[in-house]
Scaffold this motif. Structure first.
Motif, PDB file in Angstrom:
ATOM      1  N   THR A 131       7.859  -1.844  -8.355  1.00 42.20           N
ATOM      2  CA  THR A 131       7.368  -0.494  -8.099  1.00 42.20           C
ATOM      3  C   THR A 131       5.960  -0.346  -8.653  1.00 42.20           C
ATOM      4  N   TYR A 132       5.245   0.590  -8.106  1.00 43.58           N
ATOM      5  CA  TYR A 132       3.880   0.847  -8.551  1.00 43.58           C
ATOM      6  C   TYR A 132       3.911   1.593  -9.876  1.00 43.58           C
ATOM      7  N   VAL A 133       3.266   1.013 -10.883  1.00 47.74           N
ATOM      8  CA  VAL A 133       3.230   1.605 -12.213  1.00 47.74           C
ATOM      9  C   VAL A 133       1.995   2.494 -12.355  1.00 47.74           C
ATOM     10  N   GLY A 134       0.893   2.014 -11.876  1.00 47.80           N
ATOM     11  CA  GLY A 134      -0.373   2.730 -11.983  1.00 47.80           C
ATOM     12  C   GLY A 134      -1.501   1.737 -12.135  1.00 47.80           C
ATOM     13  N   PHE A 146       0.837  -1.195   0.000  1.00 46.20           N
ATOM     14  CA  PHE A 146       0.000   0.000   0.000  1.00 46.20           C
ATOM     15  C   PHE A 146       0.876   1.252   0.000  1.00 46.20           C
ATOM     16  N   GLU A 147       1.976   1.216   0.761  1.00 46.60           N
ATOM     17  CA  GLU A 147       2.887   2.360   0.778  1.00 46.60           C
ATOM     18  C   GLU A 147       3.575   2.544  -0.568  1.00 46.60           C
ATOM     19  N   LYS A 148       3.935   1.446  -1.237  1.00 46.01           N
ATOM     20  CA  LYS A 148       4.545   1.546  -2.564  1.00 46.01           C
ATOM     21  C   LYS A 148       3.585   2.176  -3.563  1.00 46.01           C
ATOM     22  N   ALA A 149       2.297   1.951  -3.353  1.00 39.25           N
ATOM     23  CA  ALA A 149       1.297   2.496  -4.267  1.00 39.25           C
ATOM     24  C   ALA A 149       0.910   3.928  -3.922  1.00 39.25           C
ATOM     25  N   GLY A 150       1.539   4.492  -2.900  1.00 36.56           N
ATOM     26  CA  GLY A 150       1.263   5.872  -2.541  1.00 36.56           C
ATOM     27  C   GLY A 150       0.124   6.050  -1.563  1.00 36.56           C
ATOM     28  N   GLU A 151      -0.387   4.974  -1.025  1.00 38.70           N
ATOM     29  CA  GLU A 151      -1.446   5.036  -0.012  1.00 38.70           C
ATOM     30  C   GLU A 151      -0.809   4.895   1.362  1.00 38.70           C
ATOM     31  N   ALA A 152      -1.531   5.314   2.377  1.00 38.64           N
ATOM     32  CA  ALA A 152      -1.041   5.143   3.741  1.00 38.64           C
ATOM     33  C   ALA A 152      -1.072   3.654   4.091  1.00 38.64           C
ATOM     34  N   GLY A 153      -0.040   3.170   4.743  1.00 42.75           N
ATOM     35  CA  GLY A 153       0.067   1.753   5.064  1.00 42.75           C
ATOM     36  C   GLY A 153      -1.023   1.250   5.997  1.00 42.75           C
ATOM     37  N   TRP A 154      -1.520   2.120   6.887  1.00 44.87           N
ATOM     38  CA  TRP A 154      -2.546   1.695   7.834  1.00 44.87           C
ATOM     39  C   TRP A 154      -3.839   1.291   7.136  1.00 44.87           C
ATOM     40  N   LYS A 155      -4.028   1.753   5.903  1.00 44.10           N
ATOM     41  CA  LYS A 155      -5.249   1.410   5.174  1.00 44.10           C
ATOM     42  C   LYS A 155      -5.314  -0.082   4.846  1.00 44.10           C
ATOM     43  N   TYR A 187     -12.358  -1.324   4.386  1.00 42.47           N
ATOM     44  CA  TYR A 187     -11.748  -0.175   3.715  1.00 42.47           C
ATOM     45  C   TYR A 187     -10.531  -0.611   2.904  1.00 42.47           C
ATOM     46  N   SER A 188      -9.801  -1.592   3.390  1.00 42.16           N
ATOM     47  CA  SER A 188      -8.616  -2.059   2.665  1.00 42.16           C
ATOM     48  C   SER A 188      -8.996  -2.651   1.307  1.00 42.16           C
ATOM     49  N   PHE A 189     -10.151  -3.286   1.223  1.00 44.51           N
ATOM     50  CA  PHE A 189     -10.586  -3.843  -0.065  1.00 44.51           C
ATOM     51  C   PHE A 189     -10.898  -2.736  -1.063  1.00 44.51           C
ATOM     52  N   PHE A 190     -11.489  -1.640  -0.586  1.00 47.01           N
ATOM     53  CA  PHE A 190     -11.770  -0.516  -1.468  1.00 47.01           C
ATOM     54  C   PHE A 190     -10.467   0.114  -1.964  1.00 47.01           C
ATOM     55  N   VAL A 191      -9.508   0.290  -1.067  1.00 49.17           N
ATOM     56  CA  VAL A 191      -8.225   0.878  -1.462  1.00 49.17           C
ATOM     57  C   VAL A 191      -7.466  -0.089  -2.375  1.00 49.17           C
ATOM     58  N   TYR A 192      -7.536  -1.373  -2.076  1.00 52.15           N
ATOM     59  CA  TYR A 192      -6.908  -2.412  -2.909  1.00 52.15           C
ATOM     60  C   TYR A 192      -7.451  -2.340  -4.333  1.00 52.15           C
ATOM     61  N   SER A 193      -8.762  -2.185  -4.458  1.00 50.47           N
ATOM     62  CA  SER A 193      -9.372  -2.085  -5.776  1.00 50.47           C
ATOM     63  C   SER A 193      -8.980  -0.787  -6.468  1.00 50.47           C
ATOM     64  N   LYS A 194      -8.864   0.295  -5.715  1.00 50.87           N
ATOM     65  CA  LYS A 194      -8.450   1.573  -6.300  1.00 50.87           C
ATOM     66  C   LYS A 194      -7.012   1.483  -6.803  1.00 50.87           C
ATOM     67  N   ILE A 195      -6.149   0.805  -6.059  1.00 48.18           N
ATOM     68  CA  ILE A 195      -4.767   0.616  -6.491  1.00 48.18           C
ATOM     69  C   ILE A 195      -4.736  -0.210  -7.778  1.00 48.18           C
ATOM     70  N   ALA A 196      -5.562  -1.251  -7.834  1.00 46.12           N
ATOM     71  CA  ALA A 196      -5.546  -2.167  -8.968  1.00 46.12           C
ATOM     72  C   ALA A 196      -6.231  -1.594 -10.207  1.00 46.12           C
TER      73      ALA A 196
END
Length: 164
Positions: A141-144, A30-39, A45-54
């Motif tokens: 690394t996170y590409v996008g 999550f930190e590599k993707a630019g999100e806060a690690g606590w998410k 909430y982690s599933f929503f952020v996971y989907s946003k990252i993906a």
């Protein structure tokens, strides 16, 4: 009997260690993707952020949860009405929908970190295991979202503006 207790204790300890390693891995990804690690720690909430990252949007988790909710609701209704055979085809269709959506998100998560197609297909089946090497690999690394680099700030942007 004592042997079973010792074996159970070892399995419990191994599960605890692997869970902690997986949690640290999710935190780092999550930190590599630019999100806060606590998410990564907060359950839904982690599933929503996971989907946003993906995938880059928050729409897919709502669809996924809707399909899974419909599956559970239909399963309960069919068992209460004792009509399991009648509801079998819709239940199988909803279950397949849940599997397809989860597979798509896992595949896109691998692509978001620039992984190969083979790795992404393996993410469908072994997503919980493959996040560990992804988190601790410095070349990962996170590409996008969907594996597409964000070029919106780039000179070569495909906006409607012309730079001629």
């Amino acid at each position: 009997m004592a042997a079973f207790g010792i074996m159970y204790l070892w399995i419990l300890l191994l599960s605890l260690v692997l869970s902690i390693i997986a949690l640290i891995s999710w935190y780092k990804l999550f930190e590599k993707a630019g999100e806060a690690g606590w998410k990564a720690i907060v359950p839904f909430y982690s599933f929503f952020v996971y989907s946003k990252i993906a995938t880059g949007s928050y729409k897919l988790p709502w669809i996924y949860m809707g399909v899974c909710f419909a599956y559970c609701f239909l399963a309960i209704i069919s068992s209460l009405l004792d009509m399991t055979l009648l509801f079998l085809l819709p239940l199988l269709a909803l279950y397949a929908g849940c599997i397809v959506l989860a597979s798509y998100i896992n595949y896109q998560f691998g692509k978001a970190f620039g992984r190969s197609t083979g790795w992404c297909i393996a993410m469908i089946f072994l997503g919980g295991v493959l996040v560990i090497p992804m988190a601790f690999d410095s070349s990962c690394t996170y590409v996008g979202p969907k594996g597409e680099a964000d070029t919106s700030d780039s000179f070569y942007s495909t906006d409607s503006q012309n730079y001629y």
